[in-house]
Design an enzyme around this catalytic site. Structure first.
Site, PDB file in Angstrom:
ATOM      1  N   GLU A 138      -6.711   7.140   1.113  1.00 48.38           N
ATOM      2  CA  GLU A 138      -5.537   7.479   0.317  1.00 48.38           C
ATOM      3  C   GLU A 138      -4.694   8.462   1.113  1.00 48.38           C
ATOM      4  O   GLU A 138      -5.220   9.250   1.895  1.00 48.38           O
ATOM      5  CB  GLU A 138      -5.920   8.152  -1.015  1.00 48.38           C
ATOM      6  CG  GLU A 138      -6.600   7.242  -2.006  1.00 48.38           C
ATOM      7  CD  GLU A 138      -8.116   7.223  -1.840  1.00 48.38           C
ATOM      8  OE1 GLU A 138      -8.742   6.284  -2.343  1.00 48.38           O
ATOM      9  OE2 GLU A 138      -8.680   8.125  -1.188  1.00 48.38           O
ATOM     10  N   TYR A 150      -1.107   4.633   9.647  1.00 48.97           N
ATOM     11  CA  TYR A 150      -2.021   3.691   8.998  1.00 48.97           C
ATOM     12  C   TYR A 150      -1.477   2.271   9.051  1.00 48.97           C
ATOM     13  O   TYR A 150      -2.220   1.325   9.334  1.00 48.97           O
ATOM     14  CB  TYR A 150      -2.300   4.120   7.553  1.00 48.97           C
ATOM     15  CG  TYR A 150      -2.916   5.507   7.465  1.00 48.97           C
ATOM     16  CD1 TYR A 150      -3.826   5.959   8.422  1.00 48.97           C
ATOM     17  CD2 TYR A 150      -2.577   6.374   6.442  1.00 48.97           C
ATOM     18  CE1 TYR A 150      -4.377   7.221   8.358  1.00 48.97           C
ATOM     19  CE2 TYR A 150      -3.134   7.646   6.372  1.00 48.97           C
ATOM     20  CZ  TYR A 150      -4.023   8.065   7.329  1.00 48.97           C
ATOM     21  OH  TYR A 150      -4.567   9.311   7.261  1.00 48.97           O
TER      22      TYR A 150
END
Length: 185
Positions: A138, A150
């Site tokens: 997260e 990411y």
């Protein structure tokens, strides 16, 4: 069986003498990111880790949380070091039931945007690859550098956790990311 032994041996390797030699003799031949090394975190690293944590977050993890990460059987904790044994970042992963989860990854403000975050993330991916089918994490939507890293590394957005993080003005959502570690046939 042999590949598991090789992965354990790879995890134990801390020093690349050839790379350090070339960095000293031919400094332009090696990128600064390549000089960073990963090693398992130990309790003596906590002062440096806590300093980085407090510099990066308004709501940092406490020393007790990090100590819990040492005690948890399915957690593995690493630090990322510069050549002078200075800790420039740290990362923590949990692996259980065929899934891996990046619990924390953080880079000292003095070393951000220099490849340490990518090095740690790639290390976590490689570690998880032989132990899990998927890797989750997260991130705050406001952390654009991390969100971009990411995505560049192959993670895909799978959802949002509403009000997941404490924030100055209440709570901030978390973007949930997933990376498939098993190649699709």
């Amino acid at each position: 069986m042999m590949w598991k032994l090789l992965h354990k041996l790879k995890d134990a390797v801390l020093y690349d003498a050839d790379r350090d030699f070339y960095a000293k003799v031919f400094p332009d031949s090696v990128e600064s990111r390549d000089l960073l090394r990963m090693r398992k975190m130990d309790h003596s690293d906590l002062p440096s880790v806590l300093k980085i944590e407090s510099l990066n977050y308004n709501y940092p993890w406490s020393e007790g949380v990090f100590k819990d990460c040492f005690r948890a059987m399915n957690y593995v904790n690493w630090v990322c070091e510069a050549p002078e044994d200075m800790i420039v970042g740290y990362c923590i992963i949990s692996v259980a039931a065929g899934e891996a989860h990046v619990m924390n990854i953080s880079v000292s403000p003095d070393f951000q945007r220099q490849g340490a975050g990518r090095k740690m993330l790639e290390h976590l991916i490689e570690y998880a690859r032989s132990r899990a089918h998927k890797l989750y994490l997260e991130v705050r939507p406001s952390n654009l550098a991390a969100v971009n890293l990411y995505r560049q590394t192959g993670f895909r957005e799978i959802g949002v956790r509403k009000g997941y993080y404490p924030a100055k003005e209440g709570r901030e959502d978390a973007i949930m990311f997933e990376l498939d570690l098993v190649p699709m046939l």
